[in-house]
Design a protein around this motif. Structure first.
Motif, PDB file in Angstrom:
ATOM      1  N   ALA A 139       5.394   7.137   2.614  1.00  0.00           N
ATOM      2  CA  ALA A 139       5.979   8.391   2.150  1.00  0.00           C
ATOM      3  C   ALA A 139       5.134   8.981   1.023  1.00  0.00           C
ATOM      4  CB  ALA A 139       7.407   8.145   1.661  1.00  0.00           C
ATOM      5  N   GLY A 140       5.054  10.313   0.986  1.00  0.00           N
ATOM      6  CA  GLY A 140       4.330  10.987  -0.076  1.00  0.00           C
ATOM      7  C   GLY A 140       2.820  10.986   0.086  1.00  0.00           C
ATOM      8  N   GLN A 141       2.319  10.662   1.289  1.00  0.00           N
ATOM      9  CA  GLN A 141       0.881  10.612   1.508  1.00  0.00           C
ATOM     10  C   GLN A 141       0.362  11.795   2.339  1.00  0.00           C
ATOM     11  OE1 GLN A 141      -0.581   6.838   2.891  1.00  0.00           O
ATOM     12  NE2 GLN A 141       0.450   5.682   1.285  1.00  0.00           N
ATOM     13  N   GLY A 142       1.231  12.796   2.546  1.00  0.00           N
ATOM     14  CA  GLY A 142       0.792  13.968   3.277  1.00  0.00           C
ATOM     15  C   GLY A 142       0.741  13.775   4.777  1.00  0.00           C
ATOM     16  N   LEU A 143       1.464  12.783   5.286  1.00  0.00           N
ATOM     17  CA  LEU A 143       1.469  12.479   6.714  1.00  0.00           C
ATOM     18  C   LEU A 143       2.750  12.986   7.367  1.00  0.00           C
ATOM     19  CD1 LEU A 143       0.278   8.778   6.425  1.00  0.00           C
ATOM     20  CD2 LEU A 143      -1.101  10.687   7.274  1.00  0.00           C
ATOM     21  N   GLY A 144       2.632  13.515   8.590  1.00  0.00           N
ATOM     22  CA  GLY A 144       3.799  13.910   9.356  1.00  0.00           C
ATOM     23  C   GLY A 144       4.435  12.711  10.040  1.00  0.00           C
ATOM     24  N   GLU A 145       5.633  12.895  10.570  1.00  0.00           N
ATOM     25  CA  GLU A 145       6.330  11.795  11.231  1.00  0.00           C
ATOM     26  C   GLU A 145       5.525  11.263  12.411  1.00  0.00           C
ATOM     27  OE1 GLU A 145      10.293  12.776  12.336  1.00  0.00           O
ATOM     28  OE2 GLU A 145      10.937  13.252  10.299  1.00  0.00           O
ATOM     29  N   GLY A 146       4.921  12.168  13.177  1.00  0.00           N
ATOM     30  CA  GLY A 146       4.116  11.730  14.308  1.00  0.00           C
ATOM     31  C   GLY A 146       2.918  10.908  13.884  1.00  0.00           C
ATOM     32  N   GLN A 147       2.300  11.282  12.766  1.00  0.00           N
ATOM     33  CA  GLN A 147       1.146  10.537  12.282  1.00  0.00           C
ATOM     34  C   GLN A 147       1.560   9.149  11.789  1.00  0.00           C
ATOM     35  OE1 GLN A 147       0.029  13.586   9.480  1.00  0.00           O
ATOM     36  NE2 GLN A 147      -1.738  14.219  10.721  1.00  0.00           N
ATOM     37  N   VAL A 148       2.698   9.083  11.105  1.00  0.00           N
ATOM     38  CA  VAL A 148       3.191   7.787  10.643  1.00  0.00           C
ATOM     39  C   VAL A 148       3.500   6.886  11.836  1.00  0.00           C
ATOM     40  CG1 VAL A 148       5.079   6.604   9.447  1.00  0.00           C
ATOM     41  CG2 VAL A 148       4.071   8.676   8.458  1.00  0.00           C
ATOM     42  N   ALA A 149       4.113   7.457  12.876  1.00  0.00           N
ATOM     43  CA  ALA A 149       4.429   6.677  14.072  1.00  0.00           C
ATOM     44  C   ALA A 149       3.154   6.190  14.762  1.00  0.00           C
ATOM     45  CB  ALA A 149       5.258   7.517  15.038  1.00  0.00           C
ATOM     46  N   ARG A 150       2.138   7.028  14.792  1.00  0.00           N
ATOM     47  CA  ARG A 150       0.862   6.653  15.409  1.00  0.00           C
ATOM     48  C   ARG A 150       0.210   5.500  14.649  1.00  0.00           C
ATOM     49  NH1 ARG A 150      -4.378  10.566  15.079  1.00  0.00           N
ATOM     50  NH2 ARG A 150      -5.897   9.230  16.154  1.00  0.00           N
ATOM     51  N   ILE A 151       0.261   5.568  13.333  1.00  0.00           N
ATOM     52  CA  ILE A 151      -0.305   4.496  12.516  1.00  0.00           C
ATOM     53  C   ILE A 151       0.446   3.191  12.751  1.00  0.00           C
ATOM     54  CG2 ILE A 151      -0.693   3.708  10.152  1.00  0.00           C
ATOM     55  CD1 ILE A 151      -1.021   6.699   9.404  1.00  0.00           C
ATOM     56  N   ALA A 152       1.776   3.277  12.759  1.00  0.00           N
ATOM     57  CA  ALA A 152       2.587   2.076  12.960  1.00  0.00           C
ATOM     58  C   ALA A 152       2.298   1.447  14.319  1.00  0.00           C
ATOM     59  CB  ALA A 152       4.064   2.416  12.823  1.00  0.00           C
ATOM     60  N   GLU A 153       2.166   2.277  15.338  1.00  0.00           N
ATOM     61  CA  GLU A 153       1.940   1.767  16.691  1.00  0.00           C
ATOM     62  C   GLU A 153       0.582   1.071  16.816  1.00  0.00           C
ATOM     63  OE1 GLU A 153       1.746   3.411  21.330  1.00  0.00           O
ATOM     64  OE2 GLU A 153       2.217   4.776  19.675  1.00  0.00           O
ATOM     65  N   GLY A 154      -0.416   1.577  16.118  1.00  0.00           N
ATOM     66  CA  GLY A 154      -1.756   1.018  16.246  1.00  0.00           C
ATOM     67  C   GLY A 154      -2.122  -0.046  15.234  1.00  0.00           C
ATOM     68  N   SER A 155      -1.232  -0.329  14.292  1.00  0.00           N
ATOM     69  CA  SER A 155      -1.557  -1.270  13.224  1.00  0.00           C
ATOM     70  C   SER A 155      -1.459  -2.719  13.690  1.00  0.00           C
ATOM     71  CB  SER A 155      -0.619  -1.062  12.030  1.00  0.00           C
ATOM     72  OG  SER A 155      -0.848   0.179  11.406  1.00  0.00           O
ATOM     73  N   THR A 156      -2.406  -3.529  13.235  1.00  0.00           N
ATOM     74  CA  THR A 156      -2.367  -4.972  13.449  1.00  0.00           C
ATOM     75  C   THR A 156      -2.661  -5.667  12.124  1.00  0.00           C
ATOM     76  OG1 THR A 156      -4.698  -5.003  14.071  1.00  0.00           O
ATOM     77  CG2 THR A 156      -3.083  -4.811  15.861  1.00  0.00           C
ATOM     78  N   PRO A 157      -2.050  -6.810  11.860  1.00  0.00           N
ATOM     79  CA  PRO A 157      -2.249  -7.481  10.569  1.00  0.00           C
ATOM     80  C   PRO A 157      -3.600  -8.173  10.482  1.00  0.00           C
ATOM     81  CG  PRO A 157      -0.780  -8.774  11.957  1.00  0.00           C
ATOM     82  CD  PRO A 157      -1.045  -7.495  12.696  1.00  0.00           C
ATOM     83  N   PRO A 158      -4.375  -7.926   9.410  1.00  0.00           N
ATOM     84  CA  PRO A 158      -5.664  -8.597   9.246  1.00  0.00           C
ATOM     85  C   PRO A 158      -5.477 -10.023   8.733  1.00  0.00           C
ATOM     86  CG  PRO A 158      -5.238  -7.206   7.363  1.00  0.00           C
ATOM     87  CD  PRO A 158      -4.102  -6.975   8.325  1.00  0.00           C
ATOM     88  N   PRO A 159      -6.467 -10.889   8.946  1.00  0.00           N
ATOM     89  CA  PRO A 159      -6.406 -12.244   8.402  1.00  0.00           C
ATOM     90  C   PRO A 159      -6.319 -12.223   6.882  1.00  0.00           C
ATOM     91  CG  PRO A 159      -8.145 -12.054  10.045  1.00  0.00           C
ATOM     92  CD  PRO A 159      -7.669 -10.668   9.758  1.00  0.00           C
ATOM     93  N   GLY A 160      -5.490 -13.087   6.328  1.00  0.00           N
ATOM     94  CA  GLY A 160      -5.294 -13.120   4.885  1.00  0.00           C
ATOM     95  C   GLY A 160      -6.551 -13.429   4.105  1.00  0.00           C
ATOM     96  N   ALA A 161      -7.492 -14.175   4.710  1.00  0.00           N
ATOM     97  CA  ALA A 161      -8.721 -14.523   4.006  1.00  0.00           C
ATOM     98  C   ALA A 161      -9.541 -13.296   3.639  1.00  0.00           C
ATOM     99  CB  ALA A 161      -9.562 -15.478   4.858  1.00  0.00           C
ATOM    100  N   THR A 162      -9.368 -12.191   4.380  1.00  0.00           N
ATOM    101  CA  THR A 162     -10.112 -10.971   4.050  1.00  0.00           C
ATOM    102  C   THR A 162      -9.627 -10.357   2.739  1.00  0.00           C
ATOM    103  OG1 THR A 162      -8.629  -9.541   5.338  1.00  0.00           O
ATOM    104  CG2 THR A 162     -10.515 -10.492   6.493  1.00  0.00           C
ATOM    105  N   LEU A 163      -8.476 -10.802   2.266  1.00  0.00           N
ATOM    106  CA  LEU A 163      -7.937 -10.305   0.997  1.00  0.00           C
ATOM    107  C   LEU A 163      -8.246 -11.230  -0.168  1.00  0.00           C
ATOM    108  CD1 LEU A 163      -4.334  -9.406   2.228  1.00  0.00           C
ATOM    109  CD2 LEU A 163      -6.363  -7.963   2.291  1.00  0.00           C
ATOM    110  N   THR A 164      -8.336 -12.519   0.111  1.00  0.00           N
ATOM    111  CA  THR A 164      -8.406 -13.504  -0.968  1.00  0.00           C
ATOM    112  C   THR A 164      -9.798 -14.058  -1.213  1.00  0.00           C
ATOM    113  OG1 THR A 164      -7.836 -15.271   0.611  1.00  0.00           O
ATOM    114  CG2 THR A 164      -6.014 -14.198  -0.552  1.00  0.00           C
ATOM    115  N   GLU A 165     -10.731 -13.841  -0.281  1.00  0.00           N
ATOM    116  CA  GLU A 165     -12.082 -14.363  -0.455  1.00  0.00           C
ATOM    117  C   GLU A 165     -12.848 -13.538  -1.481  1.00  0.00           C
ATOM    118  OE1 GLU A 165     -15.586 -13.602   2.302  1.00  0.00           O
ATOM    119  OE2 GLU A 165     -14.855 -15.552   2.993  1.00  0.00           O
TER     120      GLU A 165
END
Length: 234
Positions: A139-165
């Motif tokens: 919310a508050g990022q200038g995205l429409g509902e359709g864009q938010v839905a598109r992002i949610a549909e295409g999102s996959t979780p990255p491996p945690g090591a990419t955050l902690t290394e």
């Protein structure tokens, strides 16, 4: 002709650039949206930043790119920054789009306000992966509902090591030829980790009046910023 290599942030894949790519190609340039192998487009593999940075270097060398402009959005700024210093004379410029920056010995979670332990707890609770944001988080990022839905549909979780290394750098980031793009709804002022490299003589800055997802909310404007950063005419 400029060779753009586009790398997106957490949870997203090469598909996220689909609204930006046509504008760059229409201006006469080659565009290579990059899928980080065993990264954001694939799940369940314990890879870290070293692997993702090498993915970028390998792609530039495999395609034998010259005058390459590396573009990293959001979390991808860390592997893009690390890859940029390895590419040498193949690199024309690196563009960080509202992104995190690598710091020697630090990881993505090092500066997190919610703390490393909290992030690691979330990763552990999700089988070693970092779960995507919810619609409410965007919310508050200038995205429409359709864009938010598109992002949610295409999102996959990255491996945690990419955050902690932790990242490793062989020279100060400010020595790179770089442009930092701030999205004003998200970062009206540069954060401390960004402000330091911006003092370098080879760094420039640009702004877009939107939230953290300009690849979706302002693709045409983002393309113009990338063309300008690369010193091309669009």
């Amino acid at each position: 002709m400029t060779q753009f290599v586009l790398v997106t942030g957490a949870w997203l894949g090469a598909w996220a650039w689909s609204d930006v790519v046509p504008h760059l190609r229409a201006a006469g340039h080659e565009v290579h949206p990059l899928v980080l192998s065993r990264g954001a487009d694939e799940q369940g593999v314990a890879v870290g930043r070293q692997t993702q940075a090498q993915d970028i270097v390998d792609e530039v060398e495999r395609l034998d790119l010259r005058e390459a402009v590396l573009v990293g959005h959001s979390r991808a700024g860390i592997p893009v920054g690390r890859a940029a210093e390895r590419i040498g004379d193949r690199l024309a410029r690196v563009v960080f789009v509202d992104s995190d920056l690598p710091a020697d010995g630090a990881s993505f979670v090092s500066g997190r306000s919610d703390g490393r332990a909290a992030v690691e707890g979330v990763i552990a609770a999700h089988g070693g992966l970092w779960p995507p944001l919810t619609a409410a988080d965007r919310a508050g990022q200038g995205l429409g509902e359709g864009q938010v839905a598109r992002i949610a549909e295409g999102s996959t979780p990255p491996p945690g090591a990419t955050l902690t290394e932790p990242a490793t750098l062989t020279r100060p980031l400010g020595m790179l030829p770089a442009t930092y793009v701030r999205c004003l709804l998200e970062t009206p002022e540069p954060s401390p980790d960004v402000a330091q490299p911006l003092t370098g003589e080879r760094w420039r800055t640009a702004t877009i009046g939107t939230g953290h997802g300009p690849v979706f909310s302002r693709p045409r404007e983002l393309a113009r910023v990338l063309l300008d950063a690369a010193g091309t005419e669009g």
